[in-house]
Motif scaffolding. Structure first.
Motif, PDB file in Angstrom:
ATOM      1  N   ARG A   1       0.835  -1.200   0.000  1.00  0.00           N
ATOM      2  CA  ARG A   1       0.000   0.000   0.000  1.00  0.00           C
ATOM      3  C   ARG A   1       0.872   1.252   0.000  1.00  0.00           C
ATOM      4  NH1 ARG A   1      -2.831  -1.508   4.467  1.00  0.00           N
ATOM      5  NH2 ARG A   1      -3.730  -3.345   3.667  1.00  0.00           N
ATOM      6  N   GLU A   2       1.890   1.251   0.854  1.00  0.00           N
ATOM      7  CA  GLU A   2       2.831   2.382   0.933  1.00  0.00           C
ATOM      8  C   GLU A   2       3.564   2.577  -0.391  1.00  0.00           C
ATOM      9  OE1 GLU A   2       6.112   2.560   3.881  1.00  0.00           O
ATOM     10  OE2 GLU A   2       4.578   1.845   5.279  1.00  0.00           O
ATOM     11  N   ASN A   3       4.107   1.483  -0.920  1.00  0.00           N
ATOM     12  CA  ASN A   3       4.913   1.564  -2.136  1.00  0.00           C
ATOM     13  C   ASN A   3       4.084   1.946  -3.352  1.00  0.00           C
ATOM     14  OD1 ASN A   3       7.099   0.815  -0.593  1.00  0.00           O
ATOM     15  ND2 ASN A   3       7.143  -1.294  -1.294  1.00  0.00           N
TER      16      ASN A   3
ATOM     17  N   GLU B   1       3.631  -0.958 -18.058  1.00  0.00           N
ATOM     18  CA  GLU B   1       3.017  -0.546 -16.802  1.00  0.00           C
ATOM     19  C   GLU B   1       3.914  -1.015 -15.661  1.00  0.00           C
ATOM     20  OE1 GLU B   1      -0.742  -2.252 -15.726  1.00  0.00           O
ATOM     21  OE2 GLU B   1      -0.107  -4.270 -16.237  1.00  0.00           O
ATOM     22  N   ILE B   2       3.820  -0.324 -14.541  1.00  0.00           N
ATOM     23  CA  ILE B   2       4.602  -0.680 -13.359  1.00  0.00           C
ATOM     24  C   ILE B   2       3.610  -1.084 -12.278  1.00  0.00           C
ATOM     25  CG2 ILE B   2       6.260   0.110 -11.630  1.00  0.00           C
ATOM     26  CD1 ILE B   2       7.153   2.236 -13.680  1.00  0.00           C
ATOM     27  N   ILE B   3       3.865  -2.247 -11.663  1.00  0.00           N
ATOM     28  CA  ILE B   3       2.972  -2.741 -10.618  1.00  0.00           C
ATOM     29  C   ILE B   3       3.774  -3.134  -9.385  1.00  0.00           C
ATOM     30  CG2 ILE B   3       1.192  -3.512 -12.240  1.00  0.00           C
ATOM     31  CD1 ILE B   3       2.250  -6.372 -11.867  1.00  0.00           C
ATOM     32  N   CYS B   4       3.085  -3.208  -8.265  1.00  0.00           N
ATOM     33  CA  CYS B   4       3.686  -3.669  -7.009  1.00  0.00           C
ATOM     34  C   CYS B   4       3.349  -5.149  -6.810  1.00  0.00           C
ATOM     35  CB  CYS B   4       3.103  -2.906  -5.823  1.00  0.00           C
ATOM     36  SG  CYS B   4       3.538  -1.188  -5.728  1.00  0.00           S
ATOM     37  N   PRO B   5       4.245  -5.890  -6.188  1.00  0.00           N
ATOM     38  CA  PRO B   5       3.880  -7.254  -5.803  1.00  0.00           C
ATOM     39  C   PRO B   5       2.779  -7.179  -4.743  1.00  0.00           C
ATOM     40  CG  PRO B   5       5.993  -6.632  -4.859  1.00  0.00           C
ATOM     41  CD  PRO B   5       5.581  -5.517  -5.767  1.00  0.00           C
TER      42      PRO B   5
ATOM     43  N   ILE C   1      10.259  -3.034  -4.206  1.00  0.00           N
ATOM     44  CA  ILE C   1      10.329  -3.802  -5.445  1.00  0.00           C
ATOM     45  C   ILE C   1       9.125  -3.477  -6.318  1.00  0.00           C
ATOM     46  CG2 ILE C   1      10.485  -6.118  -6.459  1.00  0.00           C
ATOM     47  CD1 ILE C   1      12.868  -5.446  -4.631  1.00  0.00           C
ATOM     48  N   PHE C   2       9.392  -3.303  -7.601  1.00  0.00           N
ATOM     49  CA  PHE C   2       8.338  -3.041  -8.577  1.00  0.00           C
ATOM     50  C   PHE C   2       8.561  -3.937  -9.784  1.00  0.00           C
ATOM     51  CE2 PHE C   2       8.957   0.781  -6.098  1.00  0.00           C
ATOM     52  CZ  PHE C   2       7.665   1.083  -5.711  1.00  0.00           C
TER      53      PHE C   2
ATOM     54  N   LYS D   1      15.275   5.192   0.471  1.00  0.00           N
ATOM     55  CA  LYS D   1      15.207   6.625   0.135  1.00  0.00           C
ATOM     56  C   LYS D   1      14.747   6.818  -1.308  1.00  0.00           C
ATOM     57  CE  LYS D   1      18.605   8.378   3.415  1.00  0.00           C
ATOM     58  NZ  LYS D   1      18.705   7.406   4.392  1.00  0.00           N
ATOM     59  N   ASN D   2      14.247   5.760  -1.912  1.00  0.00           N
ATOM     60  CA  ASN D   2      13.719   5.755  -3.281  1.00  0.00           C
ATOM     61  C   ASN D   2      14.785   5.955  -4.362  1.00  0.00           C
ATOM     62  OD1 ASN D   2      11.200   5.329  -2.169  1.00  0.00           O
ATOM     63  ND2 ASN D   2      10.789   7.518  -2.056  1.00  0.00           N
TER      64      ASN D   2
END
Length: 170
Positions: A84-86, A99-103, A134-135, A155-156
């Motif tokens: 949720r944060e990421n 597209e970029i997704i989160c696990p 991770i993305f 720190k991204n």
């Protein structure tokens, strides 16, 4: 109390001997089962009497499975919270091809690592503790197959991006 303690040790020694002869369990291993069993009982808040269970190895294994189940559930919850944060970091732009997704769960990292032939599947704890973000980059026309895996630090900053078998992405 001393009498009870003496009885407990006598009982322990008898069980060690029985385990060694009938179950082929070494004395050291049996004692480790006993100590671990009582520690697990404490962790789970189980009130145990001071008697050593007759089938301590199977009792130990059952309780250990409960601990693992609880730990895995806690990891899943922590993982979802991190996702949720990421996801707030995902870019708002629309790309026609990518597209970029989160696990969504720990297994997503494992599957990504297996399909991509790299080690991202071992990053579950790093992801949960926030040291790695991770993305997954996917091709729009082939969303089910990994394309590029991206790692950011806490720190991204970009740490790495890997294509199949740790190749550098185009």
């Amino acid at each position: 109390y001393v009498l009870n303690l003496n009885q407990w040790f006598k009982n322990l020694i008898e069980k060690i001997i029985r385990a060694a002869f009938y179950e082929n369990v070494s004395p050291n291993r049996y004692i480790n089962y006993v100590l671990d069993y009582y520690e697990i009982c404490k962790q789970l808040g189980i009130d145990y009497d001071k008697k050593i269970p007759k089938d301590i190895i199977s009792q130990h294994d059952i309780l250990q499975e409960q601990i693992e189940y609880i730990e895995n559930k806690q990891k899943e919850i922590s993982f979802k919270n991190k996702t949720r944060e990421n996801s707030l970091l995902l870019p708002k732009f629309v790309d026609e091809n990518l597209e970029i997704i989160c696990p969504l769960c720990p297994n997503d990292l494992i599957q990504e690592g297996l399909k991509m032939h790299h080690c991202v599947g071992s990053y579950i704890d790093r992801y949960i503790n926030g040291s790695s973000k991770i993305f997954f980059v996917r091709k729009i026309e082939d969303k089910d197959n990994p394309f590029v895996t991206v790692e950011l630090d806490n720190k991204n900053n970009l740490v790495q991006s890997k294509a199949f078998a740790n190749a550098k992405p185009d």
